[in-house]
Write a protein that holds these residues in place. Structure first.
Motif, mmCIF file in Angstrom:
data_model
loop_
_atom_site.group_PDB
_atom_site.id
_atom_site.type_symbol
_atom_site.label_atom_id
_atom_site.label_comp_id
_atom_site.label_asym_id
_atom_site.label_seq_id
_atom_site.Cartn_x
_atom_site.Cartn_y
_atom_site.Cartn_z
ATOM 1 N N LEU A 179 0.841 -1.177 0.000
ATOM 2 C CA LEU A 179 0.000 0.000 0.000
ATOM 3 C C LEU A 179 0.884 1.238 0.000
ATOM 4 O O LEU A 179 1.880 1.303 0.721
ATOM 5 C CB LEU A 179 -0.908 -0.007 1.233
ATOM 6 C CG LEU A 179 -1.798 -1.247 1.413
ATOM 7 C CD1 LEU A 179 -2.632 -1.113 2.675
ATOM 8 C CD2 LEU A 179 -2.688 -1.453 0.204
ATOM 9 N N TRP A 180 0.522 2.208 -0.821
ATOM 10 C CA TRP A 180 1.352 3.398 -0.961
ATOM 11 C C TRP A 180 1.415 4.177 0.352
ATOM 12 O O TRP A 180 0.406 4.632 0.889
ATOM 13 C CB TRP A 180 0.812 4.288 -2.075
ATOM 14 C CG TRP A 180 1.587 5.565 -2.213
ATOM 15 C CD1 TRP A 180 1.219 6.798 -1.767
ATOM 16 C CD2 TRP A 180 2.874 5.715 -2.822
ATOM 17 N NE1 TRP A 180 2.190 7.712 -2.061
ATOM 18 C CE2 TRP A 180 3.220 7.076 -2.708
ATOM 19 C CE3 TRP A 180 3.751 4.841 -3.448
ATOM 20 C CZ2 TRP A 180 4.412 7.588 -3.207
ATOM 21 C CZ3 TRP A 180 4.943 5.343 -3.945
ATOM 22 C CH2 TRP A 180 5.261 6.698 -3.828
ATOM 23 N N PHE A 191 -0.328 0.108 -5.097
ATOM 24 C CA PHE A 191 -1.699 0.270 -4.639
ATOM 25 C C PHE A 191 -1.813 1.629 -3.963
ATOM 26 O O PHE A 191 -1.202 1.855 -2.905
ATOM 27 C CB PHE A 191 -2.096 -0.848 -3.674
ATOM 28 C CG PHE A 191 -1.949 -2.223 -4.269
ATOM 29 C CD1 PHE A 191 -2.921 -2.730 -5.113
ATOM 30 C CD2 PHE A 191 -0.843 -3.005 -3.991
ATOM 31 C CE1 PHE A 191 -2.792 -3.989 -5.674
ATOM 32 C CE2 PHE A 191 -0.704 -4.269 -4.538
ATOM 33 C CZ PHE A 191 -1.677 -4.764 -5.389
ATOM 34 N N ALA A 192 -2.567 2.537 -4.558
ATOM 35 C CA ALA A 192 -2.633 3.911 -4.072
ATOM 36 C C ALA A 192 -3.946 4.161 -3.335
ATOM 37 O O ALA A 192 -4.999 3.655 -3.735
ATOM 38 C CB ALA A 192 -2.500 4.889 -5.240
ATOM 39 N N PRO A 193 -3.913 4.956 -2.265
ATOM 40 C CA PRO A 193 -5.128 5.195 -1.468
ATOM 41 C C PRO A 193 -6.100 6.122 -2.177
ATOM 42 O O PRO A 193 -5.724 6.981 -2.977
ATOM 43 C CB PRO A 193 -4.577 5.834 -0.186
ATOM 44 C CG PRO A 193 -3.317 6.505 -0.627
ATOM 45 C CD PRO A 193 -2.734 5.635 -1.705
ATOM 46 N N GLN A 217 -9.741 2.373 1.289
ATOM 47 C CA GLN A 217 -9.950 1.919 -0.073
ATOM 48 C C GLN A 217 -8.739 2.292 -0.912
ATOM 49 O O GLN A 217 -8.125 3.350 -0.712
ATOM 50 C CB GLN A 217 -11.214 2.531 -0.676
ATOM 51 C CG GLN A 217 -12.505 2.040 -0.024
ATOM 52 C CD GLN A 217 -13.735 2.625 -0.701
ATOM 53 O OE1 GLN A 217 -13.732 3.770 -1.133
ATOM 54 N NE2 GLN A 217 -14.786 1.833 -0.809
ATOM 55 N N TYR A 218 -8.411 1.413 -1.864
ATOM 56 C CA TYR A 218 -7.225 1.610 -2.688
ATOM 57 C C TYR A 218 -7.557 1.285 -4.134
ATOM 58 O O TYR A 218 -8.512 0.566 -4.438
ATOM 59 C CB TYR A 218 -6.071 0.721 -2.199
ATOM 60 C CG TYR A 218 -5.533 1.120 -0.850
ATOM 61 C CD1 TYR A 218 -4.407 1.931 -0.740
ATOM 62 C CD2 TYR A 218 -6.152 0.691 0.318
ATOM 63 C CE1 TYR A 218 -3.917 2.312 0.499
ATOM 64 C CE2 TYR A 218 -5.676 1.069 1.568
ATOM 65 C CZ TYR A 218 -4.554 1.880 1.640
ATOM 66 O OH TYR A 218 -4.069 2.261 2.866
ATOM 67 N N THR A 219 -6.742 1.819 -5.023
ATOM 68 C CA THR A 219 -6.842 1.493 -6.439
ATOM 69 C C THR A 219 -5.561 0.805 -6.891
ATOM 70 O O THR A 219 -4.488 1.032 -6.331
ATOM 71 C CB THR A 219 -7.038 2.767 -7.288
ATOM 72 O OG1 THR A 219 -5.973 3.681 -7.024
ATOM 73 C CG2 THR A 219 -8.367 3.424 -6.991
ATOM 74 N N ASN A 256 -5.507 4.934 -12.526
ATOM 75 C CA ASN A 256 -6.137 3.934 -11.678
ATOM 76 C C ASN A 256 -6.869 2.900 -12.534
ATOM 77 O O ASN A 256 -7.648 3.269 -13.422
ATOM 78 C CB ASN A 256 -7.140 4.593 -10.725
ATOM 79 C CG ASN A 256 -6.500 5.670 -9.862
ATOM 80 O OD1 ASN A 256 -5.365 5.518 -9.418
ATOM 81 N ND2 ASN A 256 -7.220 6.761 -9.641
ATOM 82 N N SER A 279 -7.588 -4.513 2.396
ATOM 83 C CA SER A 279 -8.507 -3.426 2.135
ATOM 84 C C SER A 279 -9.237 -3.714 0.827
ATOM 85 O O SER A 279 -8.984 -4.713 0.161
ATOM 86 C CB SER A 279 -7.753 -2.101 2.060
ATOM 87 O OG SER A 279 -7.023 -1.877 3.242
ATOM 88 N N LEU A 308 -10.271 -2.845 -3.044
ATOM 89 C CA LEU A 308 -9.898 -2.134 -4.252
ATOM 90 C C LEU A 308 -11.153 -1.549 -4.891
ATOM 91 O O LEU A 308 -12.208 -2.193 -4.925
ATOM 92 C CB LEU A 308 -9.204 -3.063 -5.234
ATOM 93 C CG LEU A 308 -7.767 -3.471 -4.901
ATOM 94 C CD1 LEU A 308 -7.237 -4.417 -5.959
ATOM 95 C CD2 LEU A 308 -6.868 -2.264 -4.767
#
Length: 534
Positions: free
Chosen positions: A304-305, A331-333, A341-343, A360, A389, A391
């Motif tokens: 996770l970023w 994986f960016a928030p 949540q992340y993308t 994304n 988390s 996606l």
């Protein structure tokens, strides 16, 4: 229940193993036209048995069953690579459950595509009985319906193996027709050509001798099919020969790192260290070769970023010292309240220690990156994603703004979704980058994936750089020619020279205008047929 029993009884009594064998043969011929075999001439005759069977079958239900059989064979073969999800024991999934997950994923997507062909087969049988003597309208309707079903399926979470993929990456003349109206133009021509040939050998369409077509009347259909094949290739050759030069200052040097860290390893602390070391060393080596930016695959750093984490902080420090942008798969928030949540994202990291450009992933993998119908399936299925988390998908319309211009980006199997690339191209995208993991799938799946990228490059008139974790990474020019293809399951780096282009093909400007046109003409034929009975 009684109606179902009657329906099944009719199917059993009407079923012909000879016709079923022809349909299965048709499915096999079309499947081996796909990569890795790429026997692209076969689809120009491979659908004839399916057309012939559904036209001579008087029962709509039975014709639909034959269409379902064709889909089971075609999609079953072309998507068999999905079973390579197994083994999943490294994730703590029991052996039997691992088998069940892989089989479920394969069977579900195969059935999804097969149902569409069942609808097509039943519709053609129904129209054949009602459009006696109007064979050209029947061919038109068959092409229109096939394209419509492929289009609708492409708006769903699952899609693969369209007919256009049978011509990629080798039949470059035909691929250039996609510049006019996208990949559906290939499907339309293939379906129409096979329909014309099927009519030329079908004496009794609809299974009724009263509807017999004289051989002298059937001969022009064969000639029309040949003319269609010749004309489509000549037009494609003209499009292929067109060249729009670009100025030398539009060249772009991008480096890629194929990390070759299997998923079962890169999700462990040791795998994270291996990925960090491999991508850092590859990045620095490419900087020494002189590149404008370095690209990494989907999920290159499976974390996770968080700029404060040791691994990400180390990457930011390296980029800050080298000064060359790094496009990192991570994986960016997503800002917001509630549960995190992340993308699945590609971020452009620059020397100032911040990320600027961001793409994304739009088309998430069901079960792997999210749970469809979560309220129903959430308690029954454990997600295969490494994240705890959730996606969330990116917006369909995005722009990947980078230090070297606007990019067109696709992550993972988004390569199968032409509309995502078209939107970015129309918004000013100048070059294409696709980032994938492709582990644990076999090489022949990677070759299919490469075939999609060739299609996307040709239809948008853009150069495409493909960077993957385990292969096949490659470079494709705007005419679909593969200029470089890396070895699979190997760690490698590569410096690629691309062109930045601003042209807009008719497909990029106006989208798939052919499918609605075919549907409109089909409605005109239907209206004319009804008037003839009044």
């Amino acid at each position: 229940m009684k109606a179902v029993a009657v329906f099944l009884r009719k199917l059993v009594y009407g079923w012909s193993w000879r016709q079923a064998g022809l349909v299965a043969l048709s499915g096999v011929l079309m499947a081996i036209a796909l990569p890795p075999w790429s026997l692209w001439p076969l689809p120009w005759v491979g659908l004839v048995p399916l057309w012939w069977v559904v036209m001579v079958t008087p029962s709509v239900a039975l014709a639909a069953a034959y269409g379902l059989l064709w889909g089971l064979v075609y999609y079953g073969i072309s998507l068999a690579w999905i079973t390579h999800l197994h083994p999943l024991m490294w994730m703590g999934v029991p052996w039997l459950s691992s088998i069940a997950i892989a089989l479920f994923a394969w069977i579900f997507i195969v059935l999804w595509g097969s149902v569409c062909i069942a609808v097509w087969g039943g519709a053609i049988a129904w129209l054949t009985r009602r459009w006696s003597g109007r064979s050209l309208w029947l061919v038109l309707a068959g092409a229109a319906l096939w394209c419509t079903l492929e289009t609708l399926r492409n708006y769903s979470p699952l899609d693969w193996s369209p007919l256009s993929l049978t011509q990629s990456p080798n039949n470059l003349w035909i691929l250039h027709l996609t510049r006019l109206s996208g990949p559906q133009i290939i499907s339309a021509i293939l379906v129409a050509t096979n329909g014309l040939l099927a009519i030329a050998i079908t004496p009794h369409p609809g299974g009724s001798r009263s509807a017999s077509v004289p051989s002298s009347s059937r001969r022009p259909f064969a000639l029309t099919a040949c003319a269609l094949v010749l004309a489509s290739h000549l037009l494609g050759a003209l499009l292929y020969a067109q060249a729009t030069p670009v100025s030398p200052d539009q060249s772009l040097a991008l480096g890629l790192v194929q990390g070759n860290v299997p998923t079962r390893e890169k999700l462990t602390p040791q795998g994270v260290r291996q990925a960090l070391q491999g991508y850092t060393e590859g990045y620095l080596a490419l900087v020494d070769q002189g590149v404008d930016a370095v690209v990494t695959p989907e999920g290159a750093l499976p974390q996770l970023w968080n700029p404060n984490s040791p691994q990400i902080a180390a990457i930011l420090q390296t980029v800050g010292q080298a000064g060359v942008p790094l496009w990192l798969g991570t994986f960016a928030p997503v800002p917001g309240e509630g549960r995190p949540q992340y993308t699945q994202s590609i971020l452009e990291l620059r020397a100032d220690g911040q990320y600027h450009g961001r793409y994304n992933k739009v088309q998430l993998v069901p079960l792997g990156e999210y749970i469809p119908f979560e309220a129903l399936l959430g308690r029954l299925i454990s997600r295969l994603s490494p994240l705890e988390s959730y996606l969330v998908p990116g917006q369909p319309v995005q722009q990947f703004e980078t230090s070297v211009g606007k990019g067109i980006v696709g992550i993972c199997y988004e390569s199968a979704y032409s509309r995502l690339f078209r939107r970015q191209t129309r918004a000013g995208g100048e070059f294409m980058v696709t980032a994938s993991n492709n582990d644990p799938y076999p090489v022949w799946m990677m070759m299919q994936h490469h075939g999609f990228d060739v299609l996307r490059a040709v239809e948008s008139d853009r150069w495409a750089l493909r960077v993957t974790n385990t292969g096949l990474s490659g470079l494709v020019d705007n005419h679909g020619r593969t200029l470089w293809l890396g070895e699979p399951q190997t760690y490698l780096i590569h410096r690629a020279e691309l062109e930045r282009r601003q042209t807009l093909t008719p497909y990029v400007r106006w989208g798939d205008w052919l499918t609605p046109l075919l549907l409109g003409l089909t409605v005109v034929g239907w209206w004319g047929q009804r008037r003839s009975f009044l």
